[in-house]
Design an enzyme around this catalytic site. Sequence first.
Site, PDB file in Angstrom:
ATOM      1  N   PHE A 126       0.796  -1.176   0.012  1.00  0.00           N
ATOM      2  CA  PHE A 126       0.019  -0.070  -0.046  1.00  0.00           C
ATOM      3  C   PHE A 126       0.923   1.129   0.096  1.00  0.00           C
ATOM      4  CE2 PHE A 126      -2.793   3.161   1.823  1.00  0.00           C
ATOM      5  CZ  PHE A 126      -4.105   3.131   1.099  1.00  0.00           C
ATOM      6  N   ASP A 198       2.418  -6.133   7.382  1.00  0.00           N
ATOM      7  CA  ASP A 198       1.440  -5.148   7.345  1.00  0.00           C
ATOM      8  C   ASP A 198       0.125  -6.192   7.262  1.00  0.00           C
ATOM      9  OD1 ASP A 198      -0.916  -3.423   7.170  1.00  0.00           O
ATOM     10  OD2 ASP A 198       0.135  -1.948   5.744  1.00  0.00           O
ATOM     11  N   TYR A 223     -10.029  -0.693  10.708  1.00  0.00           N
ATOM     12  CA  TYR A 223     -11.346  -0.382   9.973  1.00  0.00           C
ATOM     13  C   TYR A 223     -11.695  -1.507   9.138  1.00  0.00           C
ATOM     14  CZ  TYR A 223      -7.847   2.079   7.197  1.00  0.00           C
ATOM     15  OH  TYR A 223      -7.018   2.607   6.874  1.00  0.00           O
ATOM     16  N   LYS A 224     -11.053  -2.377   8.561  1.00  0.00           N
ATOM     17  CA  LYS A 224     -11.400  -3.226   7.477  1.00  0.00           C
ATOM     18  C   LYS A 224     -12.149  -4.352   8.159  1.00  0.00           C
ATOM     19  CE  LYS A 224      -7.832  -1.723   4.332  1.00  0.00           C
ATOM     20  NZ  LYS A 224      -7.101  -0.641   5.051  1.00  0.00           N
ATOM     21  N   ARG A 372     -12.304  -4.568  -6.969  1.00  0.00           N
ATOM     22  CA  ARG A 372     -12.506  -5.711  -5.746  1.00  0.00           C
ATOM     23  C   ARG A 372     -13.658  -5.846  -5.211  1.00  0.00           C
ATOM     24  NH1 ARG A 372      -8.086  -2.921  -1.456  1.00  0.00           N
ATOM     25  NH2 ARG A 372      -9.972  -1.609  -1.208  1.00  0.00           N
TER      26      ARG A 372
END
Length: 403
Positions: A126, A198, A223-224, A372
């Site tokens: 990312f 990560d 938050y995912k 996605r």
Amino acid sequence: MEPTPEWAEKEDAEDPLAMFREEFLLPDGVIQLNGNSLGPLPRSVPDAVERVVRREWGEHLIGGWWDDGWWEAPVRVGDRIGRLIGAGPGQTVVGESTSVQLFNAVTAAARLCPGRGVLVSDAANFPTDRYLAASVARLLGLELVETPVDGLGRVLARHRGEVGPVLLGAVDFRTGALTDIARTTAQVRGAGGVTVWDLSHAAGAVPVEADAAGVDLAVGCGYKYLCGGPGAPAFLYAAARHHAALDLPVTGWHGHAQPFDMADEFVPAAGIDRARTGTPHVLSLLALEAALEPLEAAGVEAVRRKSLRLGEYLIQLVASVLSASGLRVVTPSDPDRRGGHVALRCPGAPEVSAALKVRGVLTDARPPDLLRLCLNGLYVSYTDVFRAVTALRDVLADGEVTR
């Protein structure tokens, strides 16, 4: 497994995780396949936040730190997340943004191996990870070497004896490809390096087994798949074997051995408490704690099993329903190589995603042409997947998007 709506309905009727869908406040008529950017709102969170605001803060005031356990929350919530990533107690802490946790972890990793001048960074990671790796390299005078994960072995061999911190993504945020954490960690250790993983796209989606895999340090957002809400605090995992030597660049009074002495010099606390910094964002932290309940009750292993079946169903549907569309699945078909989402090579992906949103299907796109679809087994049904694929077929067939 049949690519039919009847098969999907039958699977939903027999799904042992079907009950957990009710644990999320999903809007009527919306199919939520965007959960790897922001998970939906767990039903437990609004009441928890209202309790914290009205009773703990409103009535207890400063007493909330002691009477309501705010002070212990970063490590208490850290231990709960630790169990979800295969970490024993006292190795995970929550409280900062993902960026701060990454900066702390990568810099601390470099300090764990002084004299090693090469920082290796995942070239497909990312953007924030890559930016921070470059920043740490400049700050510490390290040589930054970027490489795809499949080229890591060659880089480690070329820089043997020089490799220090190695920052890698457990799941490719674009394609959903899952890296073998245990094997790769052993590979890095064999070259004398220190891993920083990560786990943002892995925590809560795939079993990680951080302790068993020998992970050195890891960071992940809240938050995912953990569904802690927008801007939820991130976690930092540090293996207990590193605690005594863990030298973190961002230090604060909550990480001091005697925080209320207000001493002039920073003396790190024992254990993972030294990774605490300043006063945490209590409201977000406690919202995240409440959000963990459905995942803890279901178990990551069960969620993973269902997510893989959802992925297999999606891949079959793409092959049958969308066979003439030219779309291609870029996520590995091997279940052991697949994370929690499936990515499709789709020209005009941002426009396609926008058109799907109009039809009640929430997806997201990543440049240049990836669509996605997050398949979180806690709340995504097989019927959701069928309807999403048929909506995608209709968007493409109706000419709603210029490709």
